[in-house]
Write a protein that holds these residues in place. Sequence first.
Motif, PDB file in Angstrom:
ATOM      1  N   ARG A   1      33.349  47.147  43.439  1.00 36.79           N
ATOM      2  CA  ARG A   1      34.134  45.942  43.694  1.00 36.79           C
ATOM      3  C   ARG A   1      33.976  44.881  42.617  1.00 36.79           C
ATOM      4  N   LEU A   2      32.741  44.398  42.448  1.00 35.39           N
ATOM      5  CA  LEU A   2      32.491  43.328  41.481  1.00 35.39           C
ATOM      6  C   LEU A   2      32.911  43.774  40.071  1.00 35.39           C
ATOM      7  N   GLY A   3      33.650  42.931  39.374  1.00 39.15           N
ATOM      8  CA  GLY A   3      34.031  43.230  37.989  1.00 39.15           C
ATOM      9  C   GLY A   3      34.998  44.392  37.844  1.00 39.15           C
ATOM     10  N   ARG A   4      35.659  44.803  38.938  1.00 41.80           N
ATOM     11  CA  ARG A   4      36.608  45.930  38.784  1.00 41.80           C
ATOM     12  C   ARG A   4      37.821  45.486  37.969  1.00 41.80           C
ATOM     13  N   GLU A   5      38.033  44.176  37.871  1.00 43.44           N
ATOM     14  CA  GLU A   5      38.928  43.611  36.864  1.00 43.44           C
ATOM     15  C   GLU A   5      38.185  42.419  36.281  1.00 43.44           C
ATOM     16  N   PHE A   6      38.376  42.152  35.003  1.00 46.82           N
ATOM     17  CA  PHE A   6      37.768  40.948  34.428  1.00 46.82           C
ATOM     18  C   PHE A   6      38.561  40.498  33.209  1.00 46.82           C
ATOM     19  N   THR A   7      38.234  39.290  32.744  1.00 53.56           N
ATOM     20  CA  THR A   7      38.924  38.706  31.595  1.00 53.56           C
ATOM     21  C   THR A   7      37.882  38.321  30.557  1.00 53.56           C
ATOM     22  N   THR A   8      38.114  38.662  29.305  1.00 52.72           N
ATOM     23  CA  THR A   8      37.216  38.210  28.235  1.00 52.72           C
ATOM     24  C   THR A   8      37.828  36.970  27.586  1.00 52.72           C
ATOM     25  N   LEU A   9      37.119  35.864  27.732  1.00 53.82           N
ATOM     26  CA  LEU A   9      37.602  34.578  27.201  1.00 53.82           C
ATOM     27  C   LEU A   9      36.903  34.276  25.887  1.00 53.82           C
ATOM     28  N   GLU A  10      37.600  33.578  25.002  1.00 49.66           N
ATOM     29  CA  GLU A  10      36.982  33.092  23.762  1.00 49.66           C
ATOM     30  C   GLU A  10      36.717  31.606  23.952  1.00 49.66           C
ATOM     31  N   VAL A  11      35.438  31.213  23.927  1.00 46.98           N
ATOM     32  CA  VAL A  11      35.092  29.794  24.143  1.00 46.98           C
ATOM     33  C   VAL A  11      34.158  29.307  23.035  1.00 46.98           C
ATOM     34  N   LYS A  12      34.244  27.998  22.755  1.00 49.34           N
ATOM     35  CA  LYS A  12      33.349  27.424  21.741  1.00 49.34           C
ATOM     36  C   LYS A  12      31.938  27.330  22.297  1.00 49.34           C
ATOM     37  N   THR A  13      31.834  26.842  23.547  1.00 50.58           N
ATOM     38  CA  THR A  13      30.528  26.765  24.207  1.00 50.58           C
ATOM     39  C   THR A  13      30.714  27.297  25.609  1.00 50.58           C
ATOM     40  N   LEU A  14      29.629  27.701  26.236  1.00 50.27           N
ATOM     41  CA  LEU A  14      29.748  28.162  27.620  1.00 50.27           C
ATOM     42  C   LEU A  14      29.654  26.940  28.538  1.00 50.27           C
ATOM     43  N   SER A  15      30.787  26.241  28.684  1.00 49.17           N
ATOM     44  CA  SER A  15      30.820  25.080  29.575  1.00 49.17           C
ATOM     45  C   SER A  15      32.138  25.130  30.342  1.00 49.17           C
TER      46      SER A  15
ATOM     47  N   ASN B   1      45.535  29.934  26.561  1.00 51.54           N
ATOM     48  CA  ASN B   1      45.646  31.396  26.452  1.00 51.54           C
ATOM     49  C   ASN B   1      44.704  31.960  25.381  1.00 51.54           C
ATOM     50  N   ASN B   2      43.525  31.400  25.322  1.00 55.36           N
ATOM     51  CA  ASN B   2      42.532  31.897  24.368  1.00 55.36           C
ATOM     52  C   ASN B   2      41.772  33.065  25.014  1.00 55.36           C
ATOM     53  N   ILE B   3      42.535  34.115  25.249  1.00 52.06           N
ATOM     54  CA  ILE B   3      42.032  35.285  25.962  1.00 52.06           C
ATOM     55  C   ILE B   3      41.915  36.428  24.956  1.00 52.06           C
ATOM     56  N   VAL B   4      40.764  37.063  24.931  1.00 46.76           N
ATOM     57  CA  VAL B   4      40.559  38.166  23.994  1.00 46.76           C
ATOM     58  C   VAL B   4      41.212  39.433  24.541  1.00 46.76           C
ATOM     59  N   ARG B   5      41.006  39.678  25.828  1.00 47.86           N
ATOM     60  CA  ARG B   5      41.523  40.902  26.446  1.00 47.86           C
ATOM     61  C   ARG B   5      41.329  40.787  27.967  1.00 47.86           C
ATOM     62  N   THR B   6      42.063  41.625  28.689  1.00 45.08           N
ATOM     63  CA  THR B   6      41.778  41.758  30.114  1.00 45.08           C
ATOM     64  C   THR B   6      41.498  43.228  30.400  1.00 45.08           C
ATOM     65  N   ALA B   7      40.648  43.459  31.388  1.00 47.76           N
ATOM     66  CA  ALA B   7      40.385  44.825  31.834  1.00 47.76           C
ATOM     67  C   ALA B   7      40.976  44.924  33.232  1.00 47.76           C
ATOM     68  N   GLU B   8      41.848  45.892  33.392  1.00 44.84           N
ATOM     69  CA  GLU B   8      42.663  45.973  34.613  1.00 44.84           C
ATOM     70  C   GLU B   8      42.264  47.167  35.466  1.00 44.84           C
ATOM     71  N   PHE B   9      42.254  46.946  36.767  1.00 40.66           N
ATOM     72  CA  PHE B   9      42.201  48.034  37.727  1.00 40.66           C
ATOM     73  C   PHE B   9      43.497  48.811  37.502  1.00 40.66           C
ATOM     74  N   ASN B  10      43.484  50.115  37.622  1.00 44.85           N
ATOM     75  CA  ASN B  10      44.733  50.842  37.422  1.00 44.85           C
ATOM     76  C   ASN B  10      45.723  50.474  38.533  1.00 44.85           C
ATOM     77  N   PRO B  11      46.931  49.980  38.190  1.00 40.44           N
ATOM     78  CA  PRO B  11      47.862  49.542  39.240  1.00 40.44           C
ATOM     79  C   PRO B  11      48.104  50.609  40.304  1.00 40.44           C
ATOM     80  N   ALA B  12      48.161  51.875  39.877  1.00 43.03           N
ATOM     81  CA  ALA B  12      48.463  52.953  40.827  1.00 43.03           C
ATOM     82  C   ALA B  12      47.349  53.136  41.854  1.00 43.03           C
ATOM     83  N   GLU B  13      46.149  52.613  41.550  1.00 43.82           N
ATOM     84  CA  GLU B  13      45.060  52.671  42.525  1.00 43.82           C
ATOM     85  C   GLU B  13      45.130  51.480  43.475  1.00 43.82           C
TER      86      GLU B  13
END
Length: 437
Positions: free
Chosen positions: A219-233, A244-256
Amino acid sequence: MKVNADLHCHSGASGGVGDLNIEKVAETMPLKGIELLGTGDCLHPKWNATLKEILNEFSEGVFSPTFDSDIKFILQTELIFTCAVKTGRKSVHIIFLFPSFEVVDKIIALFEKWDVKNTIGRPFIKCEDKNDVAEKLYQMNKIDDLIEIIPAHVMTPQGVFGSNNPINHLEEFFGDSVELIHSIETGLSADPIILGLIPEFDNLTLLSNSDAHSHHLARLGREFTTLEVKTLSYPAIINAIRTNNIVRTAEFNPAEGRYFLSGHRAGKKGHNDKFCVFSPKYTPKNKICPICGKKLTIGVLERAFELSIAQGGNRELGFLPKNSRPFVHMVPLVEIIAESYGIKSTTSKKVLREYQRIMAVLENECDMWFMKPEKIEAKLEGVVDDALIRNIVEVRKGNFTFEPFGFDGTYGHLVIGETRDYLNVNISPKSPQRTLM
Ligand SMILES: [Zn+2]
Ligand SMILES: [Zn+2]
C-alpha cells in the motif's frame, strides 16, 4: 535535491483496512524509498494529538519523528466536499496540505464555526452549490495561502471527474476557486497517458500518491512523486507543486486500479458470482448492467474518453501534454513475490522474508523500478530463487498484465509473462460474466 514524496495517506480514523502507526510506517518507508509522507487525517482530534506528541519540526513545516529516523512528514488530510451540481448532489474527495500545526488548529476552529463533524478521519464539508464551495475554500486559503488544495483521485467515482453525478469542467464544482488549484492527484486507476486526454489538466501539475490506509508494503508508496526542491521545507515543496518542478511520477498500473474499466463486480446485489466488465467501446449505450439492471459503475478510462469529447479535446490515447513529466508503472514487489509462490496474502511471513532478502542487496524498492533489468538480475543472483528473479525482471520489462483488469472496486489480478496493452482493451458485452477480447 530530489525527494520521493507520497502526500496522501490515512490514519485508522478514516476507516478502511488497517491503521497507520508512525513506528511501523518508519520501518516501511526506507524499504520503499519514500522520504516524505503525508500524515493523513491531521484534523482528527485523536490523530492530531498523536502527531503533536510524536513529531518534531525538522525544518519549516516538515516534521520528523521524536525517535531516531530519517523519514519526514508533512501535515495532510483528505476532506469530502459535497454540493449540488446539475446532475445531482456530488461528493468530491480533496487532499489538503498544511504549513504548520498552528494553521491546522485555525482550520479546526473554522470547521467548528461551519458545524463540520470532525470526529471522522475524512470529514464532510456540506456546501449548497459551487459558489459555496468556492467561498469555503477561499476562507481556508485566507488563513494561510500556503495551504495546498489538491483534488484527489480525480477520475474515480469519488473524484471530481468521477462517474457519480458527473460534471465535465472543474469550474462546475469549484466555481471561482478553481484558480486556487495548481495540481491534481492522478489516482491509482489513471496515469498521465489517460489524463492526457483531458485538456483542463494540461496546465496542472500531476501528482501521484498511494492513498494508503496502512503501512503495508503493498500500500504505502505504491504511487509516489519525485519533487525537485531547493531545501526540504514546506514552502519549497509547495513551490515545486505549484511550478510543476516534478522530476517524475511512479504510477500504479491503471489496469490494476480498482476503477479502471466499467462494470459490476461479482457479489453485488442480484449478481451472485457473476460479474460484467466493459471496455469503453462496448459499454451498453444506456449504461445499465445486463445482470442486475442497475446503473453500471463507469470506469476511469471511459470517463476520460467522455471528458475528452466534452472538453473538445479530440485527442488520441497516447497524447501527452507538453507539461507532463516522465513516469513509470510499478507493481508492488510483495505482489510479485506472492504471485511467484502462489501465496494469496502479500503480508505472509514467506513473502516478507523474500522481500527482506531482496532489500538487503537493493537500495530500496522505488529505485528498483528505475534500474536496468540486467542490473536487477545481477544483483539478485543467488539471493533469491531464479524463478522469482525471472518474474521481477519480466515485470520490470513490462511483460505482465492483469486478469481481469480492475473494475467496480476490485483490483486487477497480476499475471506475469503475458502482455495485454491496457490502452487497447476490447471487452465485449456478449458474454457478460467473463468478457474478454
Ligand atoms: Zn479519497
Ligand atoms: Zn449489476
